[in-house]
Motif scaffolding. Structure first.
Motif, mmCIF file in Angstrom:
data_model
loop_
_atom_site.group_PDB
_atom_site.id
_atom_site.type_symbol
_atom_site.label_atom_id
_atom_site.label_comp_id
_atom_site.label_asym_id
_atom_site.label_seq_id
_atom_site.Cartn_x
_atom_site.Cartn_y
_atom_site.Cartn_z
ATOM 1 N N HIS A 143 0.809 -1.228 0.000
ATOM 2 C CA HIS A 143 0.000 0.000 0.000
ATOM 3 C C HIS A 143 0.839 1.273 0.000
ATOM 4 O O HIS A 143 0.323 2.355 0.258
ATOM 5 N N ILE A 144 2.118 1.174 -0.321
ATOM 6 C CA ILE A 144 2.993 2.351 -0.369
ATOM 7 C C ILE A 144 3.375 2.635 -1.824
ATOM 8 O O ILE A 144 3.649 1.727 -2.604
ATOM 9 N N ARG A 145 3.380 3.926 -2.169
ATOM 10 C CA ARG A 145 3.944 4.367 -3.443
ATOM 11 C C ARG A 145 5.207 5.178 -3.164
ATOM 12 O O ARG A 145 5.256 5.953 -2.207
ATOM 13 N N PHE A 146 6.213 4.983 -3.995
ATOM 14 C CA PHE A 146 7.498 5.650 -3.812
ATOM 15 C C PHE A 146 7.672 6.775 -4.828
ATOM 16 O O PHE A 146 7.194 6.693 -5.963
ATOM 17 N N ILE A 147 8.373 7.816 -4.389
ATOM 18 C CA ILE A 147 8.792 8.910 -5.264
ATOM 19 C C ILE A 147 10.270 9.147 -4.998
ATOM 20 O O ILE A 147 10.681 9.314 -3.838
ATOM 21 N N GLY A 148 11.064 9.180 -6.053
ATOM 22 C CA GLY A 148 12.493 9.412 -5.894
ATOM 23 C C GLY A 148 12.907 10.785 -6.363
ATOM 24 O O GLY A 148 12.553 11.209 -7.470
ATOM 25 N N VAL A 149 13.642 11.497 -5.512
ATOM 26 C CA VAL A 149 14.217 12.797 -5.871
ATOM 27 C C VAL A 149 15.728 12.643 -5.884
ATOM 28 O O VAL A 149 16.322 12.192 -4.891
ATOM 29 N N HIS A 150 16.351 12.996 -6.995
ATOM 30 C CA HIS A 150 17.800 12.836 -7.125
ATOM 31 C C HIS A 150 18.492 14.175 -6.901
ATOM 32 O O HIS A 150 18.117 15.180 -7.499
ATOM 33 N N THR A 151 19.498 14.162 -6.032
ATOM 34 C CA THR A 151 20.267 15.377 -5.790
ATOM 35 C C THR A 151 21.604 15.351 -6.526
ATOM 36 O O THR A 151 22.473 16.180 -6.277
ATOM 37 N N GLY A 152 21.756 14.376 -7.428
ATOM 38 C CA GLY A 152 22.936 14.312 -8.288
ATOM 39 C C GLY A 152 22.477 14.247 -9.731
ATOM 40 O O GLY A 152 21.822 15.149 -10.222
ATOM 41 N N HIS A 153 22.810 13.123 -10.403
ATOM 42 C CA HIS A 153 22.346 12.904 -11.767
ATOM 43 C C HIS A 153 21.072 12.061 -11.733
ATOM 44 O O HIS A 153 20.816 11.324 -10.794
ATOM 45 N N LEU A 154 20.292 12.148 -12.799
ATOM 46 C CA LEU A 154 19.033 11.416 -12.879
ATOM 47 C C LEU A 154 19.292 9.923 -12.798
ATOM 48 O O LEU A 154 20.155 9.389 -13.486
ATOM 49 N N GLY A 155 18.562 9.228 -11.943
ATOM 50 C CA GLY A 155 18.725 7.791 -11.776
ATOM 51 C C GLY A 155 17.551 7.032 -12.355
ATOM 52 O O GLY A 155 16.598 7.606 -12.879
ATOM 53 N N PHE A 156 17.607 5.727 -12.246
ATOM 54 C CA PHE A 156 16.556 4.887 -12.807
ATOM 55 C C PHE A 156 15.304 4.872 -11.936
ATOM 56 O O PHE A 156 14.218 4.589 -12.416
ATOM 57 N N TYR A 157 15.451 5.146 -10.650
ATOM 58 C CA TYR A 157 14.303 5.141 -9.750
ATOM 59 C C TYR A 157 13.901 6.546 -9.311
ATOM 60 O O TYR A 157 12.980 6.703 -8.524
ATOM 61 N N THR A 158 14.588 7.544 -9.800
ATOM 62 C CA THR A 158 14.328 8.906 -9.336
ATOM 63 C C THR A 158 13.793 9.748 -10.491
ATOM 64 O O THR A 158 14.492 10.020 -11.454
#
Length: 275
Positions: free
Chosen positions: A62-77
């Motif tokens: 029941h959880i949804r994830f959101i990824g924020v990248h503080t470097g380069h764009l990643g596959f999960y962010t």
């Protein structure tokens, strides 16, 4: 809606975390909590998201994830740290949209008959410390081959862009419910023979490894290492669970692959149009 913010310790990530908290508090629509959240926002990189995934693995239904990248764009962010206003606006308009990716189910059986069960987002590997690993490989309980080498890596489609790719594995689109097994420095000569190629198995199949009885095997689940009792068998299959991402905008998977490993589009944009 309950939101948890999971950040790494880097100054840039901590700064973004504080700013995000302030904006979400200001809206007054969200409850910020680490207990039983609806959405987990990770701030850092793909490694940070992996850590958050394992922290909340028992609640991922029941959880949804959101990824924020503080470097380069990643596959999960999906988001960059300079897109805070856009992220907050998307959260405010959330309608439950999501995309799901398959996970790896890992069951370990020890010689004392006890079992342990894990799920992995990227991959699981097994290897020996300083000697050749010997293991029989079964697919759906049928012997496929007897492997000798440094080890084996079994990955999910999203994990196919990680360690598996460095071993020569194929890049699989995450909509494919498939597992991939890649060899780590296999031995192939007149006495020992393996397929010596990555294999991809169907959703209704599973892989079981039955290694020789030794005590120095290292088993990894994503970035976590398990080195406990002697292993009798390890079975890998597509998990019943899946990871869900709150996808507010479309980001094509192959654009991520191109950006991470080729970068020709970015190079072309810097050069400008060719006359």
């Amino acid at each position: 809606m309950k939101i948890a913010i999971f950040s790494n310790d880097k100054p840039k990530s901590r700064t973004f975390q504080r700013r995000l908290r302030r904006e979400l508090y200001r809206l007054g629509k969200f409850e910020l909590t680490s207990h039983d959240p609806d959405i987990v926002i990770t701030v850092g990189g793909d490694g940070t998201l992996l850590s958050a995934f394992h922290r909340y693995a028992h609640q991922i239904d029941h959880i949804r994830f959101i990824g924020v990248h503080t470097g380069h764009l990643g596959f999960y962010t999906d988001w960059r740290d300079y897109e805070l206003p856009e992220l907050v606006e998307a959260l405010a308009k959330d309608s439950g949209q999501s995309v799901s990716y398959p996970l790896l189910d890992v069951t370990i059986q020890y010689f004392d008959q006890s079992k342990e069960h894990y799920i992995a987002l990227n991959e699981s590997t097994i290897r020996r410390v300083n000697k050749t690993m010997k293991t029989d490989i079964y697919i759906r309980d049928e012997l496929f081959e007897s492997f000798r080498g440094d080890g084996l890596c079994i990955s999910t489609p999203t994990g196919s862009t990680a360690y598996s790719k460095s071993l020569g594995g194929a890049v699989l689109h995450p909509r494919l419910k498939a597992l991939q097994m890649t060899e780590i420095a296999s031995i192939n000569n007149r006495l020992f023979r393996t397929l010596s190629s990555p294999i991809v198995i169907a959703p209704d199949e599973y892989i079981t490894l039955r290694p020789d009885a030794q005590e120095d095997y290292i088993l990894t689940i994503d970035s976590f290492t398990h080195r406990e009792r002697p292993i009798a068998a390890v079975t890998f299959r597509i998990a019943d669970e899946a990871i869900h991402f709150a996808r507010y905008r479309h980001m094509h998977f192959w654009d991520r692959v191109e950006d991470a490993f080729i970068g020709s589009k970015q190079l072309h944009s810097k050069r400008g149009p060719q006359g």
